[in-house]
Write a protein that holds these residues in place. Structure first.
Motif, PDB file in Angstrom:
ATOM      1  N   HIS A 277     -11.940   5.141  -3.959  1.00 18.57           N
ATOM      2  CA  HIS A 277     -11.029   4.128  -4.491  1.00 18.57           C
ATOM      3  C   HIS A 277     -10.275   4.592  -5.737  1.00 18.57           C
TER       4      HIS A 277
ATOM      5  N   ALA B 104      -5.856  -5.335  -2.386  1.00 16.87           N
ATOM      6  CA  ALA B 104      -6.951  -4.759  -3.184  1.00 16.87           C
ATOM      7  C   ALA B 104      -8.304  -5.095  -2.561  1.00 16.87           C
TER       8      ALA B 104
ATOM      9  N   TYR C 136      -2.450  -8.183  -4.957  1.00 19.68           N
ATOM     10  CA  TYR C 136      -3.780  -8.803  -4.909  1.00 19.68           C
ATOM     11  C   TYR C 136      -4.388  -8.676  -3.514  1.00 19.68           C
TER      12      TYR C 136
ATOM     13  N   THR D 214      -8.728 -12.377  -2.480  1.00 18.24           N
ATOM     14  CA  THR D 214      -9.287 -11.127  -3.002  1.00 18.24           C
ATOM     15  C   THR D 214     -10.612 -11.401  -3.711  1.00 18.24           C
TER      16      THR D 214
ATOM     17  N   ARG E 198       0.834  -1.206   0.000  1.00 19.24           N
ATOM     18  CA  ARG E 198       0.000   0.000   0.000  1.00 19.24           C
ATOM     19  C   ARG E 198       0.870   1.257   0.000  1.00 19.24           C
TER      20      ARG E 198
ATOM     21  N   TYR F 245      -7.923   0.665  -3.021  1.00 20.89           N
ATOM     22  CA  TYR F 245      -7.878   0.545  -4.481  1.00 20.89           C
ATOM     23  C   TYR F 245      -8.555  -0.720  -4.994  1.00 20.89           C
ATOM     24  N   LEU F 246      -8.952  -0.629  -6.248  1.00 21.93           N
ATOM     25  CA  LEU F 246      -9.422  -1.750  -7.048  1.00 21.93           C
ATOM     26  C   LEU F 246      -8.298  -2.091  -8.020  1.00 21.93           C
ATOM     27  N   LEU F 247      -8.268  -3.332  -8.481  1.00 24.48           N
ATOM     28  CA  LEU F 247      -7.118  -3.794  -9.259  1.00 24.48           C
ATOM     29  C   LEU F 247      -7.542  -4.442 -10.564  1.00 24.48           C
TER      30      LEU F 247
END
Length: 228
Positions: A78, A124, A121, A148, A39, A48-50
């Protein structure tokens, strides 16, 4: 791919054997210290989104950007982290980030070192895979092995891999993608359920099983042709 071979190339189904690939065992939930380090490196100020994979149109980044804009309008903080090497015809998507006012909300990392992947991963809030086409879809299973939650399209090979362990959306509908992401972010119980289902689903895909099934197929072919 088997379906494409039969429908596009008229290969008889009896001549096709489908053997699933595996997922490397290094994909495991990261430790709290590893997550904190990731992070700090990638998104120190926001959750966050990945998305991971080669940057090309079939990955459907446009839909993810549209959804991110909708989430931003609803007050979600996000960031969208997009990792992967450049593919083909991606320049319009890069331009779209600025056009949509998302420059501060999208991070293109380029190639992600293998050592960073489990942590990336794990840290996220969700993996997004709204692809229009996938031959297999390693990130989906890698994310599941890391605990995740996954949102993916109901297109190509993805529903076959995801089973009941992901939220499925129409790859042409940004509203569906946004709604699915909001479900995960607003319902911790749902996210926890998908994590547990994801662990179980990903365990079905091992390289040992791939090797065993491949060896068995070779033996069967050898028998048919009278070979030892």
């Amino acid at each position: 791919t088997a379906s494409d071979l039969t429908s596009l190339y008229r290969v008889p189904a009896a001549k096709i054997a489908v053997i699933y690939e595996g997922v490397d065992e290094e994909f495991q939930p990261a430790t709290p210290a590893q997550i904190a380090a990731i992070r700090t490196r990638y998104s120190p100020d926001r959750p966050y989104l990945l998305m991971l994979g080669t940057l090309e149109p079939r990955k459907n980044h446009r839909l993810a950007l549209e959804s991110l804009a909708q989430l931003k309008a609803k007050g979600y903080r996000h960031r969208l982290i997009i990792g992967g090497g450049k593919g083909w015809l991606f320049a319009p998507i890069s331009a779209l980030v600025a056009e949509m006012g998302l420059t501060d909300d999208v991070l293109f990392t380029g190639y992600v070192p293998a050592a960073d992947l489990p942590g990336l991963y794990s840290a996220a809030d969700a993996l997004l895979m709204p692809s229009q086409y996938e031959g297999f879809g390693f990130p989906l299973l890698e994310a599941m092995r890391c605990g995740t939650p996954v949102v993916c399209s109901r297109a190509s090979s993805l529903p076959e891999l995801a089973g009941d362990a992901a939220l499925l959306i129409d790859p042409d509908d940004a509203n569906q993608l946004t709604a699915a992401i909001r479900q995960l972010l607003d319902q911790p119980e749902l996210a926890a359920t998908l994590r547990q289902r994801g662990f179980a689903q990903a365990r079905k895909f091992t390289w040992q099983a791939t090797a065993r099934q491949t060896a068995h197929l070779y033996r069967e072919v050898a028998k048919v042709h009278g070979l030892r």
